[in-house]
Design a protein around this motif. Structure first.
Motif, PDB file in Angstrom:
ATOM      1  N   PHE A 124       0.844  -1.195   0.000  1.00 14.80           N
ATOM      2  CA  PHE A 124       0.000   0.000   0.000  1.00 14.80           C
ATOM      3  C   PHE A 124       0.874   1.238   0.000  1.00 14.80           C
ATOM      4  O   PHE A 124       1.962   1.230   0.584  1.00 14.80           O
ATOM      5  N   ARG A 125       0.384   2.292  -0.593  1.00 19.66           N
ATOM      6  CA  ARG A 125       1.040   3.592  -0.469  1.00 19.66           C
ATOM      7  C   ARG A 125       0.440   4.263   0.759  1.00 19.66           C
ATOM      8  O   ARG A 125      -0.777   4.411   0.871  1.00 19.66           O
ATOM      9  N   GLN A 126       1.293   4.670   1.684  1.00 17.10           N
ATOM     10  CA  GLN A 126       0.818   5.312   2.909  1.00 17.10           C
ATOM     11  C   GLN A 126       0.510   6.782   2.634  1.00 17.10           C
ATOM     12  O   GLN A 126       1.245   7.442   1.907  1.00 17.10           O
ATOM     13  N   PRO A 127      -0.534   7.309   3.254  1.00 24.96           N
ATOM     14  CA  PRO A 127      -0.844   8.735   3.088  1.00 24.96           C
ATOM     15  C   PRO A 127       0.180   9.625   3.795  1.00 24.96           C
ATOM     16  O   PRO A 127       0.350  10.788   3.452  1.00 24.96           O
ATOM     17  N   ARG A 128       0.867   9.059   4.806  1.00 18.48           N
ATOM     18  CA  ARG A 128       1.869   9.805   5.584  1.00 18.48           C
ATOM     19  C   ARG A 128       2.606   8.783   6.457  1.00 18.48           C
ATOM     20  O   ARG A 128       2.195   7.631   6.563  1.00 18.48           O
ATOM     21  N   ARG A 129       3.689   9.235   7.099  1.00 15.30           N
ATOM     22  CA  ARG A 129       4.374   8.374   8.069  1.00 15.30           C
ATOM     23  C   ARG A 129       3.392   8.147   9.214  1.00 15.30           C
ATOM     24  O   ARG A 129       2.755   9.079   9.696  1.00 15.30           O
ATOM     25  N   GLN A 130       3.247   6.910   9.638  1.00 15.69           N
ATOM     26  CA  GLN A 130       2.286   6.629  10.706  1.00 15.69           C
ATOM     27  C   GLN A 130       2.706   5.403  11.482  1.00 15.69           C
ATOM     28  O   GLN A 130       3.503   4.603  11.014  1.00 15.69           O
ATOM     29  N   ILE A 131       2.166   5.289  12.651  1.00 12.68           N
ATOM     30  CA  ILE A 131       2.456   4.149  13.511  1.00 12.68           C
ATOM     31  C   ILE A 131       1.314   3.149  13.364  1.00 12.68           C
ATOM     32  O   ILE A 131       0.156   3.490  13.571  1.00 12.68           O
ATOM     33  N   LEU A 132       1.659   1.931  12.998  1.00 14.74           N
ATOM     34  CA  LEU A 132       0.696   0.838  12.953  1.00 14.74           C
ATOM     35  C   LEU A 132       0.970  -0.045  14.160  1.00 14.74           C
ATOM     36  O   LEU A 132       2.127  -0.341  14.466  1.00 14.74           O
ATOM     37  N   LEU A 133      -0.064  -0.445  14.820  1.00 15.12           N
ATOM     38  CA  LEU A 133       0.080  -1.308  15.990  1.00 15.12           C
ATOM     39  C   LEU A 133       0.147  -2.767  15.558  1.00 15.12           C
ATOM     40  O   LEU A 133      -0.605  -3.193  14.677  1.00 15.12           O
ATOM     41  N   ALA A 134       1.035  -3.512  16.166  1.00 15.43           N
ATOM     42  CA  ALA A 134       1.127  -4.940  15.876  1.00 15.43           C
ATOM     43  C   ALA A 134      -0.135  -5.629  16.393  1.00 15.43           C
ATOM     44  O   ALA A 134      -0.599  -5.335  17.499  1.00 15.43           O
ATOM     45  N   PRO A 135      -0.699  -6.525  15.602  1.00 12.72           N
ATOM     46  CA  PRO A 135      -1.894  -7.243  16.085  1.00 12.72           C
ATOM     47  C   PRO A 135      -1.525  -8.165  17.247  1.00 12.72           C
ATOM     48  O   PRO A 135      -0.367  -8.550  17.413  1.00 12.72           O
ATOM     49  N   GLU A 136      -2.522  -8.510  18.040  1.00 12.32           N
ATOM     50  CA  GLU A 136      -2.290  -9.385  19.189  1.00 12.32           C
ATOM     51  C   GLU A 136      -1.954 -10.806  18.771  1.00 12.32           C
ATOM     52  O   GLU A 136      -1.301 -11.535  19.498  1.00 12.32           O
ATOM     53  N   TRP A 137      -2.435 -11.238  17.615  1.00 10.70           N
ATOM     54  CA  TRP A 137      -2.150 -12.574  17.114  1.00 10.70           C
ATOM     55  C   TRP A 137      -2.026 -12.500  15.601  1.00 10.70           C
ATOM     56  O   TRP A 137      -2.453 -11.549  14.965  1.00 10.70           O
ATOM     57  N   ARG A 138      -1.421 -13.538  15.042  1.00  9.81           N
ATOM     58  CA  ARG A 138      -1.157 -13.566  13.600  1.00  9.81           C
ATOM     59  C   ARG A 138      -2.296 -14.182  12.803  1.00  9.81           C
ATOM     60  O   ARG A 138      -2.473 -13.846  11.643  1.00  9.81           O
ATOM     61  N   ASN A 139      -3.045 -15.119  13.397  1.00  9.96           N
ATOM     62  CA  ASN A 139      -4.113 -15.765  12.634  1.00  9.96           C
ATOM     63  C   ASN A 139      -5.329 -14.847  12.512  1.00  9.96           C
ATOM     64  O   ASN A 139      -5.542 -13.957  13.327  1.00  9.96           O
ATOM     65  N   ASN A 140      -6.098 -15.070  11.461  1.00  9.04           N
ATOM     66  CA  ASN A 140      -7.313 -14.311  11.159  1.00  9.04           C
ATOM     67  C   ASN A 140      -7.057 -12.811  11.000  1.00  9.04           C
ATOM     68  O   ASN A 140      -7.922 -11.991  11.284  1.00  9.04           O
ATOM     69  N   PHE A 141      -5.880 -12.466  10.535  1.00  7.57           N
ATOM     70  CA  PHE A 141      -5.560 -11.087  10.185  1.00  7.57           C
ATOM     71  C   PHE A 141      -6.391 -10.728   8.956  1.00  7.57           C
ATOM     72  O   PHE A 141      -6.814 -11.597   8.207  1.00  7.57           O
TER      73      PHE A 141
END
Length: 174
Positions: A124-141
């Protein structure tokens, strides 16, 4: 009626994982130094280390988010853990690779136990620098949910390869 030739559509990546989009950024993926194409078939040992990924562009100010998921976890016949998250990197400058970005979720090598799995990489092209939070688990992302929550819009590039266990060739069950 013309026959569909887009490998992302034929393999049902478009539909199962992402919606239809128009690619605007070049994405090159290398395994063991070789440039691989959509639908390439790999064994677990070939993807034990993260692939080399080059994201096109010449403007370092344009940032990208890269996501890698297993569309068929735990098995193609019953993918109830779809989409299993294998890698998430943000803030990748155009014309570079994920090592220049912020690794939110470290690469985890695919370990399919049954059948042939589709590993899907979306940029994806980001609209700006941003912080994404890591999900709590990897499955069902959900790549669609990630895009919606962080206002990423439609993908600018996508790629997939098939992966199967070391000593089997498996088969796709739809």
């Amino acid at each position: 009626m013309p026959r569909e030739t887009n490998p992302l559509t034929v393999s049902r990546v478009i539909g199962d994982i992402i919606d239809s989009f128009t690619p605007t950024t070049e994405l090159r993926v290398y395994i063991d130094g070789a440039n691989i194409c959509n639908g390439y078939r790999l064994r677990q040992s070939q993807v034990a280390s993260r692939p080399r990924v080059d994201i096109g562009g010449q403007d370092f100010r344009i940032l990208h988010t890269l996501v890698l998921v297993d569309a068929d976890s735990p098995s193609p016949g019953n993918p109830y853990l779809r989409e299993y998250l294998h890698w998430l990197v943000t803030d990748i400058p155009g014309g570079t690779n994920p090592s220049f970005g912020n690794e939110v979720v470290p690469y985890e090598a695919p370990q399919p136990t049954m059948g042939i799995h589709r590993l899907v990489m979306v940029v994806f092209r980001q609209p700006r620098r941003q912080i994404l939070l890591a999900p709590e688990w990897r499955n069902n992302f959900s790549i669609r949910h990630l895009s919606q929550v962080y206002n990423l819009g439609a993908p600018v590039a996508a790629f997939f390869y098939h992966c199967h266990r070391e000593n089997g060739t498996g088969g796709r069950r739809g």
